[in-house]
Design a protein around this motif. Structure first.
Motif, PDB file in Angstrom:
ATOM      1  N   VAL A  46      58.595 -30.253 -32.452  1.00 41.84           N
ATOM      2  CA  VAL A  46      57.824 -29.753 -31.317  1.00 41.84           C
ATOM      3  C   VAL A  46      58.166 -28.295 -31.083  1.00 41.84           C
ATOM      4  O   VAL A  46      59.310 -27.874 -31.228  1.00 41.84           O
ATOM      5  CB  VAL A  46      58.154 -30.577 -30.050  1.00 41.84           C
ATOM      6  N   ARG A  47      57.163 -27.521 -30.686  1.00 36.18           N
ATOM      7  CA  ARG A  47      57.405 -26.120 -30.361  1.00 36.18           C
ATOM      8  C   ARG A  47      58.201 -26.033 -29.076  1.00 36.18           C
ATOM      9  O   ARG A  47      57.953 -26.784 -28.129  1.00 36.18           O
ATOM     10  CB  ARG A  47      56.081 -25.389 -30.150  1.00 36.18           C
ATOM     11  N   VAL A  48      59.109 -25.117 -29.053  1.00 34.72           N
ATOM     12  CA  VAL A  48      59.950 -24.972 -27.867  1.00 34.72           C
ATOM     13  C   VAL A  48      59.110 -24.745 -26.625  1.00 34.72           C
ATOM     14  O   VAL A  48      59.386 -25.271 -25.549  1.00 34.72           O
ATOM     15  CB  VAL A  48      60.933 -23.799 -28.072  1.00 34.72           C
ATOM     16  N   ALA A  49      58.060 -23.942 -26.777  1.00 40.99           N
ATOM     17  CA  ALA A  49      57.230 -23.620 -25.617  1.00 40.99           C
ATOM     18  C   ALA A  49      56.602 -24.862 -25.000  1.00 40.99           C
ATOM     19  O   ALA A  49      56.230 -24.870 -23.832  1.00 40.99           O
ATOM     20  CB  ALA A  49      56.148 -22.624 -26.022  1.00 40.99           C
ATOM     21  N   ASP A  50      56.486 -25.942 -25.783  1.00 41.22           N
ATOM     22  CA  ASP A  50      55.858 -27.157 -25.263  1.00 41.22           C
ATOM     23  C   ASP A  50      56.857 -28.115 -24.623  1.00 41.22           C
ATOM     24  O   ASP A  50      56.487 -29.200 -24.192  1.00 41.22           O
ATOM     25  CB  ASP A  50      55.127 -27.894 -26.407  1.00 41.22           C
ATOM     26  N   LEU A  51      58.118 -27.735 -24.588  1.00 42.07           N
ATOM     27  CA  LEU A  51      59.134 -28.643 -24.043  1.00 42.07           C
ATOM     28  C   LEU A  51      59.397 -28.361 -22.569  1.00 42.07           C
ATOM     29  O   LEU A  51      59.275 -27.222 -22.121  1.00 42.07           O
ATOM     30  CB  LEU A  51      60.466 -28.438 -24.779  1.00 42.07           C
TER      31      LEU A  51
ATOM     32  N   SER B  73      57.750 -19.957 -29.986  1.00 45.61           N
ATOM     33  CA  SER B  73      56.617 -20.502 -30.719  1.00 45.61           C
ATOM     34  C   SER B  73      57.064 -21.264 -31.958  1.00 45.61           C
ATOM     35  O   SER B  73      56.245 -21.756 -32.718  1.00 45.61           O
ATOM     36  CB  SER B  73      55.664 -19.371 -31.113  1.00 45.61           C
ATOM     37  N   LEU B  74      58.365 -21.350 -32.164  1.00 45.03           N
ATOM     38  CA  LEU B  74      58.865 -22.083 -33.326  1.00 45.03           C
ATOM     39  C   LEU B  74      59.274 -23.489 -32.928  1.00 45.03           C
ATOM     40  O   LEU B  74      59.667 -23.727 -31.794  1.00 45.03           O
ATOM     41  CB  LEU B  74      60.075 -21.357 -33.924  1.00 45.03           C
ATOM     42  N   PRO B  75      59.215 -24.420 -33.886  1.00 44.93           N
ATOM     43  CA  PRO B  75      59.669 -25.776 -33.580  1.00 44.93           C
ATOM     44  C   PRO B  75      61.177 -25.810 -33.345  1.00 44.93           C
ATOM     45  O   PRO B  75      61.904 -24.918 -33.740  1.00 44.93           O
ATOM     46  CB  PRO B  75      59.292 -26.588 -34.824  1.00 44.93           C
ATOM     47  N   LEU B  76      61.606 -26.859 -32.664  1.00 47.39           N
ATOM     48  CA  LEU B  76      63.007 -27.024 -32.305  1.00 47.39           C
ATOM     49  C   LEU B  76      63.929 -26.910 -33.501  1.00 47.39           C
ATOM     50  O   LEU B  76      64.969 -26.260 -33.460  1.00 47.39           O
ATOM     51  CB  LEU B  76      63.174 -28.422 -31.698  1.00 47.39           C
TER      52      LEU B  76
ATOM     53  N   GLN C 208      64.796 -27.355 -22.848  1.00 44.87           N
ATOM     54  CA  GLN C 208      64.988 -26.018 -23.398  1.00 44.87           C
ATOM     55  C   GLN C 208      66.414 -25.542 -23.172  1.00 44.87           C
ATOM     56  O   GLN C 208      67.022 -24.899 -24.033  1.00 44.87           O
ATOM     57  CB  GLN C 208      64.005 -25.026 -22.766  1.00 44.87           C
ATOM     58  N   ARG C 209      66.975 -25.875 -22.012  1.00 43.73           N
ATOM     59  CA  ARG C 209      68.368 -25.477 -21.746  1.00 43.73           C
ATOM     60  C   ARG C 209      69.288 -26.151 -22.753  1.00 43.73           C
ATOM     61  O   ARG C 209      70.297 -25.593 -23.166  1.00 43.73           O
ATOM     62  CB  ARG C 209      68.790 -25.868 -20.329  1.00 43.73           C
ATOM     63  N   LEU C 210      68.948 -27.383 -23.136  1.00 43.04           N
ATOM     64  CA  LEU C 210      69.767 -28.072 -24.138  1.00 43.04           C
ATOM     65  C   LEU C 210      69.645 -27.392 -25.490  1.00 43.04           C
ATOM     66  O   LEU C 210      70.607 -27.318 -26.258  1.00 43.04           O
ATOM     67  CB  LEU C 210      69.343 -29.537 -24.263  1.00 43.04           C
ATOM     68  N   VAL C 211      68.439 -26.894 -25.787  1.00 44.67           N
ATOM     69  CA  VAL C 211      68.252 -26.210 -27.065  1.00 44.67           C
ATOM     70  C   VAL C 211      69.126 -24.964 -27.120  1.00 44.67           C
ATOM     71  O   VAL C 211      69.681 -24.616 -28.162  1.00 44.67           O
ATOM     72  CB  VAL C 211      66.772 -25.830 -27.278  1.00 44.67           C
TER      73      VAL C 211
ATOM     74  N   LYS D  45      44.261 -33.673 -31.574  1.00 43.84           N
ATOM     75  CA  LYS D  45      45.275 -32.815 -30.971  1.00 43.84           C
ATOM     76  C   LYS D  45      46.659 -33.377 -31.249  1.00 43.84           C
ATOM     77  O   LYS D  45      47.220 -34.110 -30.450  1.00 43.84           O
ATOM     78  CB  LYS D  45      45.063 -32.742 -29.450  1.00 43.84           C
ATOM     79  N   SER D  46      47.213 -33.026 -32.389  1.00 37.47           N
ATOM     80  CA  SER D  46      48.506 -33.613 -32.749  1.00 37.47           C
ATOM     81  C   SER D  46      49.633 -33.026 -31.921  1.00 37.47           C
ATOM     82  O   SER D  46      50.597 -33.689 -31.609  1.00 37.47           O
ATOM     83  CB  SER D  46      48.780 -33.375 -34.237  1.00 37.47           C
ATOM     84  N   SER D  47      49.530 -31.734 -31.534  1.00 38.64           N
ATOM     85  CA  SER D  47      50.640 -31.153 -30.781  1.00 38.64           C
ATOM     86  C   SER D  47      50.711 -31.755 -29.384  1.00 38.64           C
ATOM     87  O   SER D  47      51.763 -31.909 -28.805  1.00 38.64           O
ATOM     88  CB  SER D  47      50.480 -29.638 -30.699  1.00 38.64           C
ATOM     89  N   ALA D  48      49.544 -32.144 -28.843  1.00 42.11           N
ATOM     90  CA  ALA D  48      49.553 -32.738 -27.502  1.00 42.11           C
ATOM     91  C   ALA D  48      50.289 -34.068 -27.540  1.00 42.11           C
ATOM     92  O   ALA D  48      51.040 -34.420 -26.651  1.00 42.11           O
ATOM     93  CB  ALA D  48      48.128 -32.920 -27.008  1.00 42.11           C
ATOM     94  N   ARG D  49      50.087 -34.791 -28.642  1.00 41.90           N
ATOM     95  CA  ARG D  49      50.766 -36.080 -28.767  1.00 41.90           C
ATOM     96  C   ARG D  49      52.271 -35.893 -28.756  1.00 41.90           C
ATOM     97  O   ARG D  49      53.010 -36.592 -28.102  1.00 41.90           O
ATOM     98  CB  ARG D  49      50.356 -36.768 -30.079  1.00 41.90           C
ATOM     99  N   ALA D  50      52.733 -34.903 -29.530  1.00 46.70           N
ATOM    100  CA  ALA D  50      54.186 -34.720 -29.665  1.00 46.70           C
ATOM    101  C   ALA D  50      54.821 -34.338 -28.347  1.00 46.70           C
ATOM    102  O   ALA D  50      55.902 -34.787 -28.021  1.00 46.70           O
ATOM    103  CB  ALA D  50      54.471 -33.664 -30.726  1.00 46.70           C
ATOM    104  N   SER D  51      54.132 -33.515 -27.572  1.00 47.82           N
ATOM    105  CA  SER D  51      54.767 -33.072 -26.337  1.00 47.82           C
ATOM    106  C   SER D  51      54.554 -34.055 -25.205  1.00 47.82           C
ATOM    107  O   SER D  51      55.044 -33.876 -24.117  1.00 47.82           O
ATOM    108  CB  SER D  51      54.240 -31.688 -25.936  1.00 47.82           C
ATOM    109  N   ALA D  52      53.817 -35.130 -25.496  1.00 49.91           N
ATOM    110  CA  ALA D  52      53.540 -36.085 -24.431  1.00 49.91           C
ATOM    111  C   ALA D  52      54.769 -36.874 -24.039  1.00 49.91           C
ATOM    112  O   ALA D  52      54.836 -37.428 -22.971  1.00 49.91           O
ATOM    113  CB  ALA D  52      52.412 -37.038 -24.841  1.00 49.91           C
ATOM    114  N   HIS D  53      55.753 -36.987 -24.955  1.00 52.70           N
ATOM    115  CA  HIS D  53      56.991 -37.591 -24.480  1.00 52.70           C
ATOM    116  C   HIS D  53      57.956 -36.491 -24.155  1.00 52.70           C
ATOM    117  O   HIS D  53      58.723 -36.532 -23.340  1.00 52.70           O
ATOM    118  CB  HIS D  53      57.607 -38.587 -25.466  1.00 52.70           C
TER     119      HIS D  53
END
Lengths: 250, 272, 328
Positions: free
Chosen positions: A143-148, A93-96, A153-156, C320-328
């Motif tokens: 970006v939160r790790v969970a969103d990648l 839940s933390l950013p990269l 994530q493997r690279l992280v 939704k700023s987080s959606a934007r960031a994860s969109a790439h």
């Protein structure tokens, strides 16, 4: 030349089950060493023992010539041992940036300070950002790790380990679970790792192993079957039977 | 020994399902109330009332499990702790509403009151009965777990849940049945012990610490563990009250801390 | 909220609680006793949030620190004649710290159920001790005769609770500043790491055990101060400050407000205590029922507590700023 990592007759048994049987292992500085073996051969247990997550039943582990068998995991990390996990183990839940910064802060010894805000530690943030950049992840710093996606994530995983500036790096199946389009990225990263770091990589993917490793150890049922240069291992009939043969059949 | 009967169910369900069920005392309380109510209101004889307590608490627990508990199996410890605390609060409020602040009266049958003469000394008949019952119970449970197919499945699932599932064991149904058994046992224990541990609205909270001590010290997932732990606690408690009454229950707590530090998984804990 | 990318400057909504508190002081003078109680429990909840919301330590025995602080202040005054409020606070803080360090060092090597069990056992021991040593603690009757000298030699505790309220507000403010500092510091980020993924923290060389002992000690200190405040305000200490009910209620308050986000510790106790003040008097039997049911509902459907719900509502309106960031 002293070995950066060494085990002497390392054994581990869970009750009647022996998962490690008198393993003698040596890793040189700057090594590119692969550990292969069929499923259940005891590879991950071996890595866990090297890290200090599991205590061996008997035998010794030496890091840079120093006996670390009884020393805790975090103490070994401070002495220059790093690892990545086979199943991604990140701060989801933390950013990269935070994921890497936590490791960098530990290395720099500022992780325990309570007074200044974390975001004021510009040197840590800069180092973390640069590290992410070398892996092509700089854009995702917040970006939160969970969103990648999983490949990133493997690279992280690797980024966090690098943040520790380890002398010895244990990579547990770095490309595991990654879709084949993204494996190339990971392999490229592995090839660009600093040459001073001694690297032990556990892998199943033979392409990765033969491309990357200069020495290979084959582990079967907790015992070292063979250790040598890739050509030797590829030629050895026993290895074919036990391991590569398995791949052909199943 | 009452502690054992109540706590063994908790040990198994916590060891098996990994679910921190602090509300176990609620099932014990329910059993006690059912026993008392059925005997008082409907004149149900003691043995039948015991069976009734066991059965109805079991069934009730199945309902709770299907509706509520099962949603939280993978929710993490905090959620489980909070949920079961909530359950405790709801139950004690309900108990207070329905039963008031009185303790549930218990009428032991004549053949269990009085003294029994054994080996030249007099013992209270009821306590002897309880010890005998617990011994029988542990034997039945041991038999059930070690010798039956159900027991094998429970053991397999406790040792390695994922493996058990891939072998085709229906863990959901196993959990449900085991939970029912564990809770039923709690109800039985509450009913049996109603004379010694009075059943009233504050019951689940009052004895929560003791139930947890028995389970934690005995070791999750084991059958022998809680027996030994309950025994130890009983002895320590009695000894303490006899020789050093000023210390009260202090010795039990201190011993608990000591044992748990020496063996964090409990005396007979199964590595889940 | 914490971490290396977070902005540590105090944002304007963070001043709201203080504005509300001061407004209550001037506008609701009849409720100052309740208000002081709320402030004390907010401080107590902050101490719990530190170890629970950030460190991931689940405890049912936090009342041990609270009660110890309360009794320290009470005994100092009623038995030893030390009536200076500042000394009482310092002593309570020291007691809380000592207990936190001693017990933390011992129990933080364990996990989950064992840890929970030990926190209960420790509190149970303290309760037994307080019960038995009635010559010192007043036993089941409680300790009365607590006196508190005027604060800073100037402000006497008045009958309407005005001094008490402002006193608690000041201590809470200082406590809040401290907790906030810790959370935004590298230590706070590290705590979040421990909570998120302890195995990973070990693997990056963090001495997890010692870090947890430290935060547990700090938490104990703050909880001890909160307990002392209660004694000073009520000029009485009862056994209930060491009971399981207070630990349980605190947990409920924190969950209600939202764990792991400082202001949950503000919202939770406020809502809970106000509701309790109003409802528990009207329908005492239904109070525990309602709280239990609420807890179950929150756990099943709204684990983020009140602040979690407001977050979700607000995110409907924010882009939704987080959606934007994860969109790439």
């Amino acid at each position: 030349m002293p070995f950066v990592l060494q085990t002497e007759k390392l054994c581990k048994s869970f009750g009647a089950l022996t998962v490690a049987d008198a393993i003698d292992f040596r890793l040189e500085a700057g090594a590119r060493h692969a550990l292969i073996g069929p499923n259940g051969a005891g590879k991950t247990t071996f890595v866990n023992m090297l890290m200090g997550a599991i205590a061996p039943s008997s035998g010794r582990i030496l890091l840079g010539g120093e006996d670390v068998t009884r020393i805790s995991q975090s103490a070994r990390v401070k002495k220059g041992l790093g690892r990545t996990f086979q199943i991604t183990s990140l701060f989801r839940s933390l950013p990269l940036l935070d994921n890497v910064a936590l490791a960098v802060a530990e290395r720099r010894g500022t992780a325990h300070s309570m007074w200044k805000p974390a975001s004021s530690y510009e040197d840590i943030i800069q180092e973390s950002t640069e590290l992410l950049a070398t892996l092509g992840l700089a854009d995702d710093a917040r970006v939160r790790v969970a969103d990648l996606p999983y490949g990133k994530q493997r690279l992280v995983e690797i980024a966090i380990a690098l943040g520790l500036k380890p002398k010895v790096l244990l990579l547990d199946e770095p490309a595991a679970g990654v879709p084949s389009e993204e494996t190339e990225k990971i392999l490229g990263t592995l090839e660009k790792l600093p040459s001073e770091i001694a690297i032990l990589i556990i892998e199943h993917d033979m392409d990765v192993v033969f491309r990357f490793a200069r020495r290979i150890t084959v582990l079967v049922q907790g015992q070292v079957l063979l250790e040598g240069a890739p050509e030797e291992v590829a030629r050895d009939r026993r290895v074919h039977e036990v391991y590569l043969g398995e791949q052909q059949h199943g | 020994m009452i502690l054992y009967v109540i706590a063994v169910g908790l040990s198994v369900t916590m060891g098996l399902m990994g679910f921190i069920n602090l509300a176990h005392g609620v099932f014990a309380m329910a059993g006690g109330f059912i026993l008392s109510y059925s005997m008082e209101r409907f004149g149900v004889p003691f043995p039948l009332a015991l069976v009734l307590a066991f059965a109805s608490v079991s069934l009730g627990s199945i309902v709770l499990e299907r509706l509520l508990y099962s949603r939280l199996y993978s929710a993490g410890e905090l959620a489980q702790v909070l949920f079961t605390i909530g359950l405790i609060f709801v139950s004690i409020a309900l108990a207070r509403l329905v039963y008031g602040t009185l303790t549930a009266p218990v009428f032991l049958p004549d053949y269990l009151t009085g003294q029994v003469h054994i080996l030249g000394r007099d013992f209270p008949a009821y306590r002897v009965f309880l010890i005998a019952f617990s011994a029988v119970l542990i034997f039945v449970l041991w038999f059930g777990v070690e010798r039956t197919r159900w027991g094998a499945m429970v053991r397999a699932a406790v040792d390695h849940r994922g493996m058990a599932q891939s072998v085709g064991i229906n863990t959901k149904r196993l959990f449900m049945l085991t939970f029912a058994l564990g809770s039923g046992l709690a109800g039985l224990g509450g009913a049996l012990g109603a004379d010694i541990l009075p059943v009233h609205w504050g019951y689940p909270l009052e004895h929560l610490v003791y139930f947890l001590i028995v389970v934690a010290v005995g070791g999750l997932g084991s059958l022998r563990g809680p027996f030994v732990a309950a025994l130890l606690i009983g002895i320590a408690d009695t000894a303490c009250k006899y020789w050093v009454p000023e210390l009260g229950a202090f010795l039990v707590y201190a011993a608990t801390i000591g044992i748990l530090l020496w063996r964090p998984l409990g005396l007979f804990g199964v590595r889940a | 909220m914490s971490g290396y990318v977070a902005d540590p400057r105090i944002r304007w909504p963070e001043w709201l609680p203080w504005i509300v508190a001061l407004a209550a002081f001037f506008l609701l003078p009849e409720y100052l006793a309740l208000g002081a109680r709320i402030l004390i429990f907010i401080l107590f909840a902050l101490s719990l949030d530190l170890i629970l919301g950030y460190g991931g330590i689940i405890t049912l025995g936090h009342s041990a620190f609270f009660g110890l602080g309360a009794y320290t202040a009470g005994i100092l005054s009623a038995k030893l004649g030390v009536n200076d409020p500042h000394l009482q606070l310092v002593a309570a803080a020291a007691a809380g710290a000592a207990l936190g360090l001693a017990t933390g060092a011992v129990i933080l090597r364990t996990k989950a159920l064992t840890l929970l069990m030990l926190t209960l056992a420790i509190t149970a021991i303290l309760l037994e001790v307080a019960n038995k040593m009635s010559s010192v603690t007043g036993g089941a009757d409680g300790l009365s005769g607590v006196q508190v000298n005027p604060l800073l030699g100037l402000f006497k505790f008045d009958l309407w609770g005005r001094t008490a309220f402002l006193y608690c507000l000041t201590v809470l403010f200082l406590g809040w500043l401290v907790v906030r500092r810790i959370i935004y510091s590298p230590y706070g980020a590290m705590l979040t790491g421990i909570r998120e993924n302890t195995a990973r923290m070990h693997a990056i060389g963090a001495p997890v055990y010692w870090r947890l002992v430290l935060v547990y000690t700090i938490s104990g200190t703050i909880a001890g101060v909160a307990g002392a405040l209660l004694t000073q305000v009520n000029q009485f200490v009862g056994l209930n400050v060491l009971g399981f009910e207070i630990s349980g209620e605190l947990l409920v308050m924190l969950i209600l407000g939202g764990v792991g986000r400082i202001y949950g510790a503000f919202v939770g106790p406020a809502v809970y205590l106000v509701a309790q003040d109003y409802l528990a008097k009207q329908f005492p039997e239904y109070w525990y029922f309602g709280i239990g049911a609420l807890l179950i509902v929150v756990v099943l459907f709204a684990p983020g507590g009140i602040l979690g719900i407001t977050d979700k509502c607000l995110s409907f309106f924010r882009p939704k700023s987080s959606a934007r960031a994860s969109a790439h």
